[in-house]
Design a protein around this motif. Structure first.
Motif, PDB file in Angstrom:
ATOM      1  N   GLU A 170      24.902  40.459  52.043  1.00  0.00           N
ATOM      2  CA  GLU A 170      25.041  40.982  50.678  1.00  0.00           C
ATOM      3  C   GLU A 170      26.496  41.324  50.356  1.00  0.00           C
ATOM      4  O   GLU A 170      27.010  40.989  49.314  1.00  0.00           O
ATOM      5  CB  GLU A 170      24.149  42.216  50.507  1.00  0.00           C
ATOM      6  N   SER A 171      27.154  42.017  51.287  1.00  0.00           N
ATOM      7  CA  SER A 171      28.570  42.358  51.101  1.00  0.00           C
ATOM      8  C   SER A 171      29.138  42.782  52.452  1.00  0.00           C
ATOM      9  O   SER A 171      28.400  43.035  53.403  1.00  0.00           O
ATOM     10  CB  SER A 171      28.744  43.483  50.079  1.00  0.00           C
ATOM     11  N   CYS A 172      30.442  42.882  52.525  1.00  0.00           N
ATOM     12  CA  CYS A 172      31.095  43.333  53.746  1.00  0.00           C
ATOM     13  C   CYS A 172      30.991  44.851  53.847  1.00  0.00           C
ATOM     14  O   CYS A 172      30.999  45.552  52.831  1.00  0.00           O
ATOM     15  CB  CYS A 172      32.564  42.927  53.741  1.00  0.00           C
ATOM     16  N   ASP A 173      30.904  45.345  55.085  1.00  0.00           N
ATOM     17  CA  ASP A 173      30.936  46.794  55.281  1.00  0.00           C
ATOM     18  C   ASP A 173      32.342  47.300  54.986  1.00  0.00           C
ATOM     19  O   ASP A 173      33.319  46.544  55.045  1.00  0.00           O
ATOM     20  CB  ASP A 173      30.544  47.157  56.714  1.00  0.00           C
ATOM     21  N   SER A 192      34.141  32.538  45.105  1.00  0.00           N
ATOM     22  CA  SER A 192      34.963  33.458  45.883  1.00  0.00           C
ATOM     23  C   SER A 192      34.199  33.742  47.173  1.00  0.00           C
ATOM     24  O   SER A 192      33.137  34.360  47.152  1.00  0.00           O
ATOM     25  CB  SER A 192      35.189  34.749  45.096  1.00  0.00           C
ATOM     26  N   ILE A 193      34.735  33.281  48.287  1.00  0.00           N
ATOM     27  CA  ILE A 193      34.073  33.415  49.586  1.00  0.00           C
ATOM     28  C   ILE A 193      34.771  34.502  50.392  1.00  0.00           C
ATOM     29  O   ILE A 193      35.981  34.438  50.613  1.00  0.00           O
ATOM     30  CB  ILE A 193      34.113  32.089  50.381  1.00  0.00           C
ATOM     31  N   ARG A 194      33.986  35.496  50.814  1.00  0.00           N
ATOM     32  CA  ARG A 194      34.512  36.550  51.683  1.00  0.00           C
ATOM     33  C   ARG A 194      33.883  36.392  53.061  1.00  0.00           C
ATOM     34  O   ARG A 194      32.661  36.337  53.178  1.00  0.00           O
ATOM     35  CB  ARG A 194      34.179  37.928  51.132  1.00  0.00           C
ATOM     36  N   LEU A 195      34.715  36.342  54.074  1.00  0.00           N
ATOM     37  CA  LEU A 195      34.239  36.285  55.446  1.00  0.00           C
ATOM     38  C   LEU A 195      34.443  37.664  56.057  1.00  0.00           C
ATOM     39  O   LEU A 195      35.562  38.186  56.064  1.00  0.00           O
ATOM     40  CB  LEU A 195      35.013  35.231  56.242  1.00  0.00           C
ATOM     41  N   CYS A 196      33.376  38.262  56.545  1.00  0.00           N
ATOM     42  CA  CYS A 196      33.424  39.622  57.083  1.00  0.00           C
ATOM     43  C   CYS A 196      33.513  39.569  58.606  1.00  0.00           C
ATOM     44  O   CYS A 196      32.738  38.866  59.248  1.00  0.00           O
ATOM     45  CB  CYS A 196      32.174  40.396  56.683  1.00  0.00           C
ATOM     46  N   ILE A 197      34.440  40.312  59.151  1.00  0.00           N
ATOM     47  CA  ILE A 197      34.582  40.422  60.602  1.00  0.00           C
ATOM     48  C   ILE A 197      34.271  41.866  60.972  1.00  0.00           C
ATOM     49  O   ILE A 197      35.033  42.782  60.622  1.00  0.00           O
ATOM     50  CB  ILE A 197      36.005  40.061  61.063  1.00  0.00           C
ATOM     51  N   THR A 227      38.192  41.675  56.077  1.00  0.00           N
ATOM     52  CA  THR A 227      37.754  40.660  55.126  1.00  0.00           C
ATOM     53  C   THR A 227      38.780  39.537  55.053  1.00  0.00           C
ATOM     54  O   THR A 227      39.978  39.789  54.915  1.00  0.00           O
ATOM     55  CB  THR A 227      37.572  41.280  53.731  1.00  0.00           C
ATOM     56  N   VAL A 228      38.284  38.315  55.136  1.00  0.00           N
ATOM     57  CA  VAL A 228      39.112  37.121  55.013  1.00  0.00           C
ATOM     58  C   VAL A 228      38.554  36.330  53.840  1.00  0.00           C
ATOM     59  O   VAL A 228      37.340  36.191  53.701  1.00  0.00           O
ATOM     60  CB  VAL A 228      39.047  36.271  56.299  1.00  0.00           C
TER      61      VAL A 228
END
Length: 184
Positions: free
Chosen positions: A52-55, A74-79, A60-61
């Motif tokens: 759903e979303s990054c913590d 808009s792509i967000r990659l969460c690490i 965030t990348v």
């Protein structure tokens, strides 16, 4: 030469209506929907999983992708990160071997290299691309609907005001309804 003020006002009102219509249609045409997606990679070799979303504490990348219909979401990659130290530092895994996981601070140079590699590794799946295209199409259709409804309501109110002003001015000037000047 007599000047017909009422005919002039009607022409100006018509011109303003045409300009408003062109502006609204032009804005609806150039509208590009803003579609976002978030994905998480729990470990260096893990596949990307939609979330759903990054913590708040995740690194965030942002990645680039284009769907078959040409939508650029808009792509967000969460690490995910882990706390360490006494001052709120965060670290995350960058490499994984058989029995070891290598971790670095989120601001380390190795972290930057890992983020770049993660961004380059990301690919949209066909299902996600189709979902994004569908959402973008829905957003465009909603934009057109909202624009045209707003235009219709705006023009109706505008022409009602034009009519009311003409009716009031004719009343004060003693000009009968449907005429632009007093009878001689």
């Amino acid at each position: 030469m007599k000047i017909n003020v009422f005919e002039g006002a009607r022409r100006i009102a018509l011109l303003l209506s045409i300009v408003a219509t062109l502006i609204v249609v032009g804005l609806a045409v150039v509208f590009e929907p803003y579609v976002t997606r978030s994905y998480v990679a729990d470990s260096p070799d893990a596949p990307f999983v939609k979330t759903e979303s990054c913590d708040l504490d995740d690194v965030t990348v942002y990645a680039n992708a284009v769907t078959p219909d040409g939508v650029e979401p808009s792509i967000r990659l969460c690490i995910p990160t882990m706390p360490y130290g006494d001052y709120g530092q965060r670290m995350f895994a960058v490499t994984k071997t058989d029995k070891r996981i290598s971790v670095v601070d989120r601001y380390d140079d190795k972290a930057d290299a890992y983020k770049l590699a993660l961004e380059q590794r990301f690919r949209l799946t066909a299902a996600d691309a189709a979902e994004i295209d569908s959402e973008a199409s829905t957003l465009k259709r909603a934009r057109w609907t909202d624009s045209l409804i707003g235009l219709a309501v705006g023009l109706a109110i505008f022409w009602a005001c034009v009519w009311a002003i003409g009716w009031i001015v004719r009343g004060f000037a003693g000009i009968p309804r449907g005429r632009d000047n007093r009878p001689e």
